[in-house]
Scaffold this motif. Sequence first.
Motif, PDB file in Angstrom:
ATOM      1  N   GLN A 494      43.679  30.684  49.248  1.00  0.00           N
ATOM      2  CA  GLN A 494      45.086  32.428  48.477  1.00  0.00           C
ATOM      3  C   GLN A 494      44.195  32.274  47.310  1.00  0.00           C
ATOM      4  O   GLN A 494      44.251  33.749  47.129  1.00  0.00           O
ATOM      5  N   SER A 495      43.686  31.785  46.860  1.00  0.00           N
ATOM      6  CA  SER A 495      43.247  32.052  45.771  1.00  0.00           C
ATOM      7  C   SER A 495      42.322  33.287  45.997  1.00  0.00           C
ATOM      8  O   SER A 495      41.582  34.842  44.983  1.00  0.00           O
ATOM      9  N   LEU A 496      41.348  32.785  47.121  1.00  0.00           N
ATOM     10  CA  LEU A 496      40.310  33.845  47.690  1.00  0.00           C
ATOM     11  C   LEU A 496      40.646  35.206  48.436  1.00  0.00           C
ATOM     12  O   LEU A 496      40.427  36.330  47.661  1.00  0.00           O
ATOM     13  N   VAL A 497      42.030  35.404  48.700  1.00  0.00           N
ATOM     14  CA  VAL A 497      42.618  35.887  49.304  1.00  0.00           C
ATOM     15  C   VAL A 497      42.900  37.192  48.300  1.00  0.00           C
ATOM     16  O   VAL A 497      42.902  38.094  47.952  1.00  0.00           O
ATOM     17  N   ASP A 498      44.236  36.554  47.149  1.00  0.00           N
ATOM     18  CA  ASP A 498      44.587  36.983  45.673  1.00  0.00           C
ATOM     19  C   ASP A 498      43.248  37.763  45.243  1.00  0.00           C
ATOM     20  O   ASP A 498      42.768  39.081  44.709  1.00  0.00           O
ATOM     21  N   GLU A 499      41.687  37.541  45.298  1.00  0.00           N
ATOM     22  CA  GLU A 499      41.051  37.936  44.538  1.00  0.00           C
ATOM     23  C   GLU A 499      40.195  39.573  45.421  1.00  0.00           C
ATOM     24  O   GLU A 499      40.184  40.010  44.497  1.00  0.00           O
ATOM     25  N   ALA A 500      39.904  38.581  46.277  1.00  0.00           N
ATOM     26  CA  ALA A 500      40.012  40.045  47.329  1.00  0.00           C
ATOM     27  C   ALA A 500      40.610  41.549  46.945  1.00  0.00           C
ATOM     28  O   ALA A 500      40.041  42.111  46.855  1.00  0.00           O
ATOM     29  N   LEU A 501      41.881  41.342  47.357  1.00  0.00           N
ATOM     30  CA  LEU A 501      42.879  42.030  47.434  1.00  0.00           C
ATOM     31  C   LEU A 501      42.696  43.112  45.897  1.00  0.00           C
ATOM     32  O   LEU A 501      42.969  44.004  45.731  1.00  0.00           O
ATOM     33  N   ALA A 502      42.196  42.420  44.985  1.00  0.00           N
ATOM     34  CA  ALA A 502      42.776  42.653  43.875  1.00  0.00           C
ATOM     35  C   ALA A 502      41.435  43.475  43.653  1.00  0.00           C
ATOM     36  O   ALA A 502      41.046  44.802  42.673  1.00  0.00           O
ATOM     37  N   PHE A 503      39.800  43.113  43.895  1.00  0.00           N
ATOM     38  CA  PHE A 503      38.980  43.753  44.289  1.00  0.00           C
ATOM     39  C   PHE A 503      39.084  44.981  45.062  1.00  0.00           C
ATOM     40  O   PHE A 503      38.561  46.526  45.163  1.00  0.00           O
ATOM     41  N   ASN A 504      39.723  44.926  45.894  1.00  0.00           N
ATOM     42  CA  ASN A 504      40.439  45.690  46.851  1.00  0.00           C
ATOM     43  C   ASN A 504      40.547  47.454  46.644  1.00  0.00           C
ATOM     44  O   ASN A 504      40.686  48.032  46.327  1.00  0.00           O
ATOM     45  N   ALA A 505      41.772  46.895  45.855  1.00  0.00           N
ATOM     46  CA  ALA A 505      42.475  47.480  45.085  1.00  0.00           C
ATOM     47  C   ALA A 505      41.339  48.817  43.543  1.00  0.00           C
ATOM     48  O   ALA A 505      42.283  49.670  44.016  1.00  0.00           O
ATOM     49  N   ARG A 506      40.793  48.074  43.026  1.00  0.00           N
ATOM     50  CA  ARG A 506      40.005  48.955  42.540  1.00  0.00           C
ATOM     51  C   ARG A 506      39.050  49.528  42.438  1.00  0.00           C
ATOM     52  O   ARG A 506      38.172  49.804  41.816  1.00  0.00           O
ATOM     53  N   SER A 507      38.699  49.165  44.245  1.00  0.00           N
ATOM     54  CA  SER A 507      37.247  48.913  44.757  1.00  0.00           C
ATOM     55  C   SER A 507      37.718  51.153  45.093  1.00  0.00           C
ATOM     56  O   SER A 507      38.537  51.423  45.909  1.00  0.00           O
ATOM     57  N   CYS A 508      36.828  52.160  44.393  1.00  0.00           N
ATOM     58  CA  CYS A 508      36.528  53.603  44.828  1.00  0.00           C
ATOM     59  C   CYS A 508      36.056  52.980  46.037  1.00  0.00           C
ATOM     60  O   CYS A 508      36.642  54.456  46.966  1.00  0.00           O
ATOM     61  N   ALA A 509      35.362  52.935  47.047  1.00  0.00           N
ATOM     62  CA  ALA A 509      34.135  52.971  48.024  1.00  0.00           C
ATOM     63  C   ALA A 509      35.643  53.204  49.448  1.00  0.00           C
ATOM     64  O   ALA A 509      35.472  53.119  50.209  1.00  0.00           O
ATOM     65  N   LEU A 510      37.241  52.133  49.355  1.00  0.00           N
ATOM     66  CA  LEU A 510      38.338  52.017  49.656  1.00  0.00           C
ATOM     67  C   LEU A 510      39.375  52.547  49.982  1.00  0.00           C
ATOM     68  O   LEU A 510      39.912  52.381  50.119  1.00  0.00           O
ATOM     69  N   SER A 511      38.938  53.463  48.744  1.00  0.00           N
ATOM     70  CA  SER A 511      39.933  54.419  48.107  1.00  0.00           C
ATOM     71  C   SER A 511      40.118  55.414  49.718  1.00  0.00           C
ATOM     72  O   SER A 511      41.748  56.233  49.256  1.00  0.00           O
ATOM     73  N   LYS A 512      39.718  56.161  50.630  1.00  0.00           N
ATOM     74  CA  LYS A 512      39.642  56.387  51.649  1.00  0.00           C
ATOM     75  C   LYS A 512      40.334  55.741  53.067  1.00  0.00           C
ATOM     76  O   LYS A 512      40.257  56.425  54.009  1.00  0.00           O
ATOM     77  N   LEU A 513      39.862  53.632  53.014  1.00  0.00           N
ATOM     78  CA  LEU A 513      40.573  53.387  53.791  1.00  0.00           C
ATOM     79  C   LEU A 513      42.254  52.506  53.236  1.00  0.00           C
ATOM     80  O   LEU A 513      42.131  51.359  52.457  1.00  0.00           O
ATOM     81  N   PRO A 514      43.134  53.294  53.305  1.00  0.00           N
ATOM     82  CA  PRO A 514      44.584  52.824  52.875  1.00  0.00           C
ATOM     83  C   PRO A 514      44.975  51.329  53.299  1.00  0.00           C
ATOM     84  O   PRO A 514      45.401  50.516  53.034  1.00  0.00           O
TER      85      PRO A 514
END
Length: 558
Positions: A494-514
Amino acid sequence: MNMVGTSDARHLPSGGTPGPAADEAESLVCDVAIVGAGLAGLALARRLHLAGRQVRVLEARERIGGRLLTRFSAATDQPLDLGAAWFWPATEPGVAALLAELGLASVPQHDPGDALWLDDPDRAPERHDAAPGQVHQGARRIEGGSARLAQALADALPPQALCLKAAVCEVHRADGGGVLLHLADGQRLHVAQLVLALPPRLVAERIRFVPALPPPLAEALAAVPTWMAAQAKAASAFGRPFWRAAGHSGNAFVRHPQAVLGEVFDAGTAPHGALGGFVALDAQQRQHFRRGLPLLIHSQLGQLYGVDAQEGELHLQDWAEEPWTCAQADLAGPAEPPRADARLRQPWWGGRLFFAGTETALHGAGHMEGALDSAERVASQLLLRPADARPSTPADAATAVAAFRQAVQGLRAQGPERYQRHLVRMLSGTAAGADAQGGLSARALRAAAEQCYAEALGHLDALLPAPAAEAGAPVQGRHPLTPALLSAFAGWSQSLVDEALAFNARSCALSKLPHEHQPDAEDRRAIARALAAAWQAFALELNARLCVAAEAAREPAA
């Protein structure tokens, strides 16, 4: 337009001897027989040989390497990899470590320059700027071709250890101990232990077992897709990499319905050049267009890079035509990533029968890394020794659990960074139009978890077998140490998921992949399922290794 057929291609020297002599059948001729001289089989054979075991490697083909296949250009003599070619040191450290150990160099995959995109057969390709390394994300190739790795492993074996043109068709559990192998030419070979380092589906379709394997095991073998089995790969060699002078990287993605090569990449060796590609046509279509396929490939390369690209020396490898790679089930079903059942990572027939190969790996399945992962797993199982044979092994369970938990703490801390590395590598697929509907995060999280779990199992192997025996016998199939060792990962998923999704939310590279930037409830459920599957496979395998080690520790030293 030049075309070099498969029968004209030059291979690296294969080494080895003909199959075993018939008069060896009645005596126990070696400690371990390994069926399959691909990367997994050769790496395992070398490891066992260095540990003092007598090994035989039986290969049905006339060459070694399996899906490591390097051919050479007749005009430029540059190596062309038509099988496995890339590895990523950041996420596949096993390959990098083995190359260093063997003294083999690697080179970066050429990426500088623009990438081409062609989605309309009647229009010119579009040019897209790409930062260096953006497409292949740090991939490297083995200098001189991937087959050099297979050859270096084979060179470390005694000449008599490698038997070519030795196809195994039947495997019998011998009443007096060991395993009796029946070869297709009528010869027999009696060995103490057997490792089948083949794609699981080939084992299911090509080898008869006496007695028959338990139905769940037979079903597990038949269910695992063979990586790249029904695919084809092409490489066209040139005197110089002319596309680089025009600012092209050699990377191109073709996505219209008439595509012949779906993905193209720079496959050359300086100062010469080569363009490689994965054939977009399925196996049936390739057969239908067989005679005209070279012309179609050259035509598409010309559409991408101009008339000069039509004059290359073409090499084509159709893996669907390789009977010792592609099973009938691989032709019948869609291409899928291999996900092996945990039962394929456990010993059978009382420790006489083992399964290896990249498809059975916990980490890196389908890649060269997976082949090495499986070889290391089987080697650890085969080389287990009682405590008096391994004086550095902790003798008591409490010390072993503490050492394991300390190692896991380091692995837990590496999880987020590993997720990001896997995600960045997988993001290259989005340039080709992949994962618009989500799934990248789930796959990257599973890959990161599997990498950590595989290393945790390596730490466990270094502690066994003494603590497993000291803790007591398994109860209803579960070893007493299993809960204590698994608890080292409590809360990590769960901690790995939490950190991964926090990274996704601030990632410019993922901004076009909702679906990745802001995953919805279904996306999160997909992530949970992926991590649950990885955890279940790890837990089952950890328990199985403890049970095997406990049994091994009760046996006298060999």
